[in-house]
Design an enzyme around this catalytic site. Structure first.
Site, PDB file in Angstrom:
ATOM      1  N   ARG A 268      58.415  10.345  15.562  1.00 45.42           N
ATOM      2  CA  ARG A 268      59.379   9.459  16.569  1.00 45.42           C
ATOM      3  C   ARG A 268      59.672  10.275  17.959  1.00 45.42           C
ATOM      4  NH1 ARG A 268      60.961   6.895  11.785  1.00 45.42           N
ATOM      5  NH2 ARG A 268      59.748   5.031  11.357  1.00 45.42           N
TER       6      ARG A 268
ATOM      7  N   LYS B 255      53.889  11.769  32.477  1.00 45.23           N
ATOM      8  CA  LYS B 255      52.967  10.872  32.062  1.00 45.23           C
ATOM      9  C   LYS B 255      51.990  11.605  31.023  1.00 45.23           C
ATOM     10  CE  LYS B 255      51.669   8.172  35.921  1.00 45.23           C
ATOM     11  NZ  LYS B 255      50.484   7.899  36.933  1.00 45.23           N
TER      12      LYS B 255
ATOM     13  N   GLU C 256      44.995  18.715  45.217  1.00 44.87           N
ATOM     14  CA  GLU C 256      46.295  17.992  45.000  1.00 44.87           C
ATOM     15  C   GLU C 256      47.473  18.651  45.683  1.00 44.87           C
ATOM     16  OE1 GLU C 256      46.880  15.194  42.964  1.00 44.87           O
ATOM     17  OE2 GLU C 256      44.943  15.229  41.849  1.00 44.87           O
TER      18      GLU C 256
ATOM     19  N   LYS D 263      56.892  16.482  44.111  1.00 39.68           N
ATOM     20  CA  LYS D 263      56.722  15.550  42.844  1.00 39.68           C
ATOM     21  C   LYS D 263      57.942  15.209  42.115  1.00 39.68           C
ATOM     22  CE  LYS D 263      53.758  14.125  39.199  1.00 39.68           C
ATOM     23  NZ  LYS D 263      52.495  14.140  38.582  1.00 39.68           N
TER      24      LYS D 263
ATOM     25  N   GLU E 220      56.683   4.616  37.681  1.00 37.06           N
ATOM     26  CA  GLU E 220      55.931   4.249  38.676  1.00 37.06           C
ATOM     27  C   GLU E 220      55.741   2.785  38.789  1.00 37.06           C
ATOM     28  OE1 GLU E 220      51.023   4.768  39.454  1.00 37.06           O
ATOM     29  OE2 GLU E 220      51.855   5.959  37.908  1.00 37.06           O
TER      30      GLU E 220
ATOM     31  N   ARG F  44      56.159   5.831  43.461  1.00 33.48           N
ATOM     32  CA  ARG F  44      55.486   6.874  42.853  1.00 33.48           C
ATOM     33  C   ARG F  44      53.924   6.688  42.949  1.00 33.48           C
ATOM     34  NH1 ARG F  44      56.548   9.598  36.507  1.00 33.48           N
ATOM     35  NH2 ARG F  44      54.661  11.016  36.680  1.00 33.48           N
TER      36      ARG F  44
ATOM     37  N   ASN G 145      49.023   8.627  44.249  1.00 34.58           N
ATOM     38  CA  ASN G 145      47.733   8.217  44.127  1.00 34.58           C
ATOM     39  C   ASN G 145      46.804   8.034  45.471  1.00 34.58           C
ATOM     40  OD1 ASN G 145      47.796   7.849  41.414  1.00 34.58           O
ATOM     41  ND2 ASN G 145      48.703   5.659  42.002  1.00 34.58           N
TER      42      ASN G 145
ATOM     43  N   HIS H  79      43.226   8.775  45.285  1.00 30.52           N
ATOM     44  CA  HIS H  79      42.693   8.451  43.989  1.00 30.52           C
ATOM     45  C   HIS H  79      41.971   7.518  44.007  1.00 30.52           C
ATOM     46  CE1 HIS H  79      45.321  11.903  43.294  1.00 30.52           C
ATOM     47  NE2 HIS H  79      45.089  11.942  41.928  1.00 30.52           N
TER      48      HIS H  79
ATOM     49  N   HIS I 211      38.646   8.266  41.907  1.00 30.77           N
ATOM     50  CA  HIS I 211      38.267   7.723  40.590  1.00 30.77           C
ATOM     51  C   HIS I 211      37.202   7.021  40.843  1.00 30.77           C
ATOM     52  CE1 HIS I 211      42.528   7.923  39.064  1.00 30.77           C
ATOM     53  NE2 HIS I 211      42.019   9.082  38.995  1.00 30.77           N
TER      54      HIS I 211
ATOM     55  N   HIS J 188      37.628  16.317  39.122  1.00 29.28           N
ATOM     56  CA  HIS J 188      38.708  15.141  39.609  1.00 29.28           C
ATOM     57  C   HIS J 188      39.076  15.737  41.081  1.00 29.28           C
ATOM     58  CE1 HIS J 188      41.859  12.761  39.386  1.00 29.28           C
ATOM     59  NE2 HIS J 188      42.958  13.690  39.661  1.00 29.28           N
TER      60      HIS J 188
END
Length: 381
Positions: free
Chosen positions: A126, A148, A190, A231, A241, A245, A249, A252, A256, A271
């Site tokens: 947990r 994330k 990035e 960041k 998010e 936030r 992206n 992206h 993507h 990427h």
């Protein structure tokens, strides 16, 4: 490289705040740093075969110097490792090592390992302590910061996971010397993104200093630190998010879609390269919508070109699906709200914003105009 004092950036999340340390030689100092924050812990290092060959022994020696006992879980390299099967392997490895809740899972690797190990740490017993030791530029400036974590599903990327903030991030700039230049460039996309979102002075600094960032030393450390500050600011304001936030992206949505269009074939497009093309497209699309000057789009494209990054769809080897198919990938990647799409657009360098009502018809006509096939027809020979 010299062992100067690392740069410290704090991620301000109240009682869950943590430090990002950036500098050379941090793998060897990892045990002292972790033991100082989490006394009496044992550690499971989660890594992949490629990173293990280059850096595992150094990190183990560094942890043992701090009196930390170590178990190691080594996985295959690559995006396919972000799976349920390998998540189970990590959880089982941590339990087999008889680690307890107060012990620590240490992610040694790029974004794939960080995402997977962070997710495992969030669910085994947990929730256990978790430390990020990112070994790629992309992971040091992006995926290792902000909590994330997750794995991929057959239905898409990053669809299963939890927000799980690390207790510490150790960004050893020296390990980047072993990165292939293509991977370093991909991470640099990035890095540049933070300047394009809301730090125009940082983007201008990168235009002047990018060669020194590639060479290593003080400029590399400072660039990574500035990206981490950017960041950290966003994460502190919007951890889960629900608001701005989403600015992270930038590039992206197009990127993507291009990754999906190339079937995630890293030989054709990795990427960070998708993000580079995506950022150029976002600036060009913003100019087309009369939100920004075409001069800004040209400035972004010129910098990406100078660094050696791809900046247009025609730079991707092989054929791409048509514009309609690309739009299909975009509508899968981002939630459609009443027939309109959400994009990160810009009013100029360092002036990105969230646009929630972009008509798909505008996106489609832009994709057609930007498509390599159209460019071939309109500029024959």
């Amino acid at each position: 490289m010299s062992h100067t004092e690392p740069v410290k950036v704090e991620v301000g999340l109240g009682d869950r705040a943590y430090d990002i340390l950036i500098g050379a030689g941090l793998l060897l100092g990892a045990g002292i740093e972790i033991a100082g924050r989490l006394p009496g812990t044992r550690a499971a290092i989660v890594t992949d075969e490629n990173v293990a060959a280059a850096h595992l022994e150094t990190l183990k020696a560094g942890l043992e110097k701090g009196g930390i006992q170590v178990a190691v879980i080594t996985l295959p390299a690559g995006e396919k490792t972000k799976s349920f099967a390998h998540l189970e392997e990590v959880v089982d490895g941590v339990l087999a090592a008889k680690l307890e809740r107060r012990d620590v899972v240490v992610a040694l690797g790029g974004g794939v390992i960080g995402d997977l190990a962070g997710f495992a740490a969030g669910i085994v017993r947990r929730g256990m302590n978790f430390v990020q030791v990112p070994t790629s530029l992309l992971a040091q400036v992006d995926s290792s910061v902000g909590g994330k974590t997750g794995i991929n599903s057959a239905r898409g990327k990053n669809l299963v996971g939890v927000f799980n903030q690390p207790r510490l991030v150790l960004a050893d700039t020296g390990v980047l010397d072993t990165l292939p230049v293509r991977e370093f460039r991909a991470g640099y996309a990035e890095l540049a993104k933070y300047g394009l979102i809301d730090r125009p002075a940082f983007f201008a600094w990168l235009e002047e200093n990018w060669q020194k960032v590639f060479a290593g030393g003080r400029e590399r450390t400072e660039a990574i630190a500035e990206a981490c500050r950017a960041k950290a600011d966003v994460v502190a304001r919007d951890e889960f998010e629900t608001g701005d936030r989403a600015l992270l992206n930038l590039g992206h949505t197009f990127g993507h879609a291009l990754e999906a269009a190339t079937d995630y074939d890293g030989a054709r497009l990795v990427h960070g390269e998708g993000v580079a093309i995506g950022m150029a497209l976002a600036h060009r699309f913003s100019a087309r919508l009369n939100l920004a000057s075409p001069d800004d789009a040209e400035r972004v494209e010129a910098h990406l070109r100078a660094v050696g990054l791809p900046w247009r769809m025609a730079d991707i080897p092989g054929d791409l699906p048509d514009a309609e198919a690309l739009l299909g990938f975009i509508t899968q990647d981002k939630k459609v709200s009443r027939g309109a799409l959400t994009f990160i657009l810009t009013r100029g360098v360092g002036q990105a914003f969230i646009a929630k009502d972009v008509p798909p018809s505008e996106v489609l006509s832009f994709l057609k105009a930007s498509h390599p096939e159209w460019l071939k027809m309109s500029h024959p020979g």
